[in-house]
Each structure stands twice: as structure tokens, then as C-alpha cells.
Enzyme design. Structure first.
Site: not given
Length: 265
Positions: A148, A161
Site C-alpha cells: 500500500s 496498518y
């Protein structure tokens, strides 16, 4: 007529986690017409089976759907062994399964951190361990980790995250160096905000917590993208496919941002 040019991955076995929807489904859709035999892993068998049938109908692809939760470390080796028994050695591994939870740091407990690490880092780590010996023995292989932009920069309220995705990018780079002379490449694709169920849930969370409309919440997510839009799953899949092609054999250890210019790596 089918040729090496039209089906450059013919005969190779590709396995993708989180393949039932979103980016995982798009990746399978990209790989299927290139000649791969596909194993689609995911927690929910019904969408996997539907995707399997669609790929067989559209592309004539040999495809198997198998239930697998990458956070269950004990299930990974037998799950991959069953895939190998069906289609042979796994030549391409796409670690796509992931999840995101948000909370301010002050309300981020150890359990949340552990959940993010389990699905976004430890799951890919164990999947790599399951396929790597055979790849190294064969002198070839492709590992693509779906990370990501959160693995390349920071975002507020998703510290766990971000930490897990940074760890996945770090694993990618370390393993690429370790395997550089084996014929196995390891790369990461780092999408920005992508039009998937994950982003839809983020919009719902923002709406619930702030009272903003869904349109305003969505606009907030795309504000950092110079193109002013969400990335599409097909755009992420195209980057993954490129890394699996024979011409990408010198690319390893890369973290490629697919984010409309939001992050430049």
C-alpha cells in the site's frame, strides 16, 4: 492462434490470496488469459467459486478455488500443498489478502496491532515460506506482495496498518537481496486508495464518525491523489501482471506505487 507472445505465462501455476473480490479478482482476471493455471485462495468459498467459473468460461483457464485464512498459520502449508498436488509447483505467488482498521494511536491496543500484523505481514510471510523452497530449487519464481502507499508514507489514524504495510515492504526488499542469484524475484505493488470494498468500508467509517455524506467522505480519500480519483483494481492488476512477465526478470526489490502520483518511490 495461441503463441508465447499471447500466452507468455503458459503452463505456470499462479496462486493469489484474497482472490474473491476487488484487487484479487482483478489480478486473477489479468493472469488467466496469459496461460496460467490459477489457485484462488480466500476466506469465503462462494465468491471464489463464482470467480473460478467466470475465468473458466471467459478464458478457458484451469482454475481452482480453495478456502484459506492467511491469519491461520497452521492452515497455510496444507492449503498450499493441496494446490501443488492439483496443479504442480507454484511459480507465481501474489500476496493480496489484507485488511485495514483505523483508530487514533491512543486507542490502538495490542490486539489491533496484532490483527494488522497477522493479515498484512505474517500471512504473506508464511505464504512465501510455503512456496519458496520449490521456487529456489527450480531457479525461477515471482513473488508479488500487495502492500500500500501506507507502506511508503504515513497516514493518520491507521498507525497499526501503516506499520504492518511498512513491514511488508521491508520484507520484500530484504528477501529480494537474499534471493537475487536464485532466479526468484520479489516485488511489492503499493496501491493508493483503490475502488474496492476496503475503501467502501472506509467511507462508511468516516461517515459514521463525522456525519459527512458518503460523497464528502469519498472526496476526502481522493484529495491526496493528483489525478483526483480512486485507483481502479484493474490498474493494480496490470502492475502485478507486468512483474510476473518474463521481461521483468531484472526487477526485484521494488515497491511500485500505483497511486496517481500521490506517492513517488
Amino acid at each position: 492462434m495461441q503463441t508465447a507472445e499471447t500466452r507468455p505465462l503458459s503452463g505456470l501455476h499462479a496462486a493469489a490470496t484474497g482472490a474473491g473480490s476487488g484487487m484479487g479478482a482483478a489480478i486473477a482476471e489479468e493472469l488467466a488469459p496469459l496461460g496460467t493455471r490459477l489457485t484462488l485462495f480466500g476466506r469465503k468459498l462462494k465468491p471464489l467459486a463464482r470467480r473460478r467459473d467466470e475465468l473458466a468460461s471467459r478464458h478457458g483457464a484451469e482454475t481452482h478455488a480453495a478456502s484459506l485464512d492467511v491469519t491461520d498459520a497452521a492452515a497455510i502449508l496444507p492449503g498450499f500443498a493441496a494446490a501443488v498436488a492439483r496443479f504442480g509447483r507454484i511459480d507465481i505467488l501474489v500476496n493480496n489478502a489484507g485488511a485495514a482498521e483505523s483508530a487514533p494511536v491512543a486507542r490502538t491496543d495490542a490486539a489491533l496491532v496484532e490483527r494488522m500484523l497477522a493479515v498484512n505481514y505474517l500471512g504473506p510471510f508464511h505464504c512465501i515460506q510455503a512456496v519458496l523452497p520449490a521456487m529456489v530449487a527450480s531457479g525461477a519464481g515471482r513473488i508479488v506482495n500487495i502492500a500500500s502507499t501506507a507502506g511508503l508514507t504515513g497516514y493518520p489514524y491507521v498507525s497499526a496498518y501503516c506499520g504492518a504495510k511498512h513491514a511488508l515492504v521491508g520484507l520484500t526488499r530484504a528477501l529480494a537481496v537474499e534471493l537475487a542469484k536464485t532466479g526468484v524475484t520479489v516485488n511489492a505493488v503499493c496501491p493508493g486508495f483503490t475502488d474496492t470494498d476496503l475503501v467502501a468500508r472506509a467511507v462508511q467509517t468516516i461517515t459514521a464518525k463525522t456525519g459527512r455524506s458518503a460523497e464528502a467522505a469519498r472526496a476526502e480519500l481522493v484529495r491526496g491523489n493528483p489525478m483526483g480519483r480512486l485507483v481502479t483494481p484493474a490498474e493494480v492488476a496490470a502492475a502485478v501482471t507486468f512483474l510476473c512477465l518474463p521481461g521483468a526478470s531484472a526487477m526485484t526489490g521494488q515497491a511500485i506505487a500505483v497511486a496517481g502520483g500521490e506517492v513517488m518511490s
